[in-house]
Scaffold this active site. Structure first.
Site, mmCIF file in Angstrom:
data_model
loop_
_atom_site.group_PDB
_atom_site.id
_atom_site.type_symbol
_atom_site.label_atom_id
_atom_site.label_comp_id
_atom_site.label_asym_id
_atom_site.label_seq_id
_atom_site.Cartn_x
_atom_site.Cartn_y
_atom_site.Cartn_z
ATOM 1 C CG ASP A 13 -2.066 0.936 1.120
ATOM 2 O OD1 ASP A 13 -2.268 1.504 0.025
ATOM 3 O OD2 ASP A 13 -2.777 1.134 2.125
ATOM 4 C CG ASN A 61 -7.494 -2.537 -5.810
ATOM 5 O OD1 ASN A 61 -6.575 -3.308 -5.555
ATOM 6 N ND2 ASN A 61 -7.806 -1.542 -4.998
HETATM 7 C C1 FPP Z 1 -1.768 0.264 -3.330
HETATM 8 O O1 FPP Z 1 -1.317 1.582 -3.408
HETATM 9 C C2 FPP Z 1 -1.475 -0.429 -4.542
HETATM 10 C C3 FPP Z 1 -2.390 -1.054 -5.351
HETATM 11 C C4 FPP Z 1 -3.824 -1.158 -5.077
HETATM 12 C C5 FPP Z 1 -1.965 -1.673 -6.591
HETATM 13 C C6 FPP Z 1 -0.771 -2.515 -6.419
HETATM 14 C C7 FPP Z 1 -0.126 -2.694 -7.708
HETATM 15 C C8 FPP Z 1 1.179 -2.881 -7.846
HETATM 16 C C9 FPP Z 1 2.107 -2.969 -6.709
HETATM 17 C C10 FPP Z 1 1.782 -2.982 -9.178
HETATM 18 C C11 FPP Z 1 1.321 -4.166 -9.991
HETATM 19 C C12 FPP Z 1 1.750 -5.474 -9.529
HETATM 20 C C13 FPP Z 1 2.715 -6.204 -10.115
HETATM 21 C C14 FPP Z 1 2.862 -7.625 -9.735
HETATM 22 C C15 FPP Z 1 3.638 -5.645 -11.091
HETATM 23 P P1 FPP Z 1 -2.387 2.736 -3.582
HETATM 24 O O2 FPP Z 1 -2.511 3.064 -5.002
HETATM 25 O O3 FPP Z 1 -3.648 2.346 -2.899
HETATM 26 O O4 FPP Z 1 -1.656 3.891 -2.803
HETATM 27 P P2 FPP Z 1 -2.369 5.071 -1.996
HETATM 28 O O5 FPP Z 1 -3.149 4.423 -0.890
HETATM 29 O O6 FPP Z 1 -1.203 5.882 -1.495
HETATM 30 O O7 FPP Z 1 -3.223 5.803 -2.983
#
Ligand code: FPP
Length: 234
Positions: A13, A61
């Site tokens: 996250d 998501n």
């Molecule tokens: C959380 O950060 C992240 C996600 C919901 C997406 C995760 C995706 C990746 C790590 C990349 C894709 C995966 C691979 C295997 C390449 P957020 O966007 O919720 O952050 P925030 O809470 O600060 O907005």
């Protein structure tokens, strides 16, 4: 030094906040997440931790802006394409948990091919949770159990907790010893609900793109200081 841990699960996250702090677009934060994923696999390999589950995309998501969802899907495809040779060489076995069929054809095909190619590898099981939701997984298990009851293969009285575990997506994977969530949020967000009954939780304020080998090892040393009793006395 080898660890006696079997399974660690990571809630990645804080990508969006990491990007915002640098005046970048959110998607740059997801791109920056790749290095931390590499580090997590390396640490598991080094410590002999057999199972690593990464919460990459939840059933919730899908409600993010279309452009962001589409970027993450492309990133997954690219990640697999650019890393498959290296993963295979490192004996990593790629797996997924979640509703893989929800994914667009491109990433689904890349993932399926990569899973086939690495299926006999014996190193770290890198399990990507994709279109994963704990409640969806429990619901899917319910449906399959109900079908077995309906067809007379199963008596309701015979349904045990062990049997329910057997109906989960990856029933051979042991329950996680520890779930680590980055970015300061302290909740499970529908991750591994059935499997986390006795899991330890470690929450760190570090944002996922800054969560490298050293930070992961630090989180694991916090976990090690915990006394796990599984409801008993010692
Ligand atoms: C959380 O950060 C992240 C996600 C919901 C997406 C995760 C995706 C990746 C790590 C990349 C894709 C995966 C691979 C295997 C390449 P957020 O966007 O919720 O952050 P925030 O809470 O600060 O907005």
């Amino acid at each position: 030094m080898k660890s006696d841990l079997q399974h660690i699960a990571l809630i990645m996250d804080g990508n969006g906040r990491w990007a915002r702090k640098r005046g970048l677009t959110r998607i740059k934060g997801h791109t920056a997440a790749e290095k931390s994923i590499h580090d997590a696999v390396e640490v598991c390999d080094e410590l002999g931790i057999k199972y690593l589950t990464l919460y990459a995309f939840s059933t919730e998501n899908w409600s993010r802006p279309k452009a962001e969802v589409s970027f993450i899907m492309k990133l997954i495809s690219r990640f697999i394409k650019t890393n498959i040779n290296d993963m295979d060489k490192k004996n990593v076995k790629l797996r997924v948990t979640g509703r893989l069929n929800d994914l667009p054809e491109g990433p689904r095909r890349e993932l399926q091919q990569a899973m086939e190619r690495t299926s006999s590898n014996t190193g770290v099981n890198m399990i990507l949770a994709l279109s994963y939701g704990g409640r969806a997984e429990i619901r899917d298990a319910f449906v399959r159990i109900a079908e077995n009851v309906k067809s007379g293969l199963l008596n309701p009285e015979d349904i045990s907790e062990v049997m329910i575990s057997d109906f989960m997506y990856n029933s051979d994977v042991p329950d996680p010893d520890v779930i680590i969530r980055t970015s300061g949020e302290q909740r499970l967000s529908n991750f591994l609900l059935w499997q986390s009954a006795y899991t330890e939780f470690v929450f760190t304020p570090v944002l996922w793109p800054d969560f490298h080998a050293e930070q992961l090892k630090q989180a694991l040393s916090e976990f090690k200081s915990r006394k796990r009793r599984f409801g008993g006395l010692k």
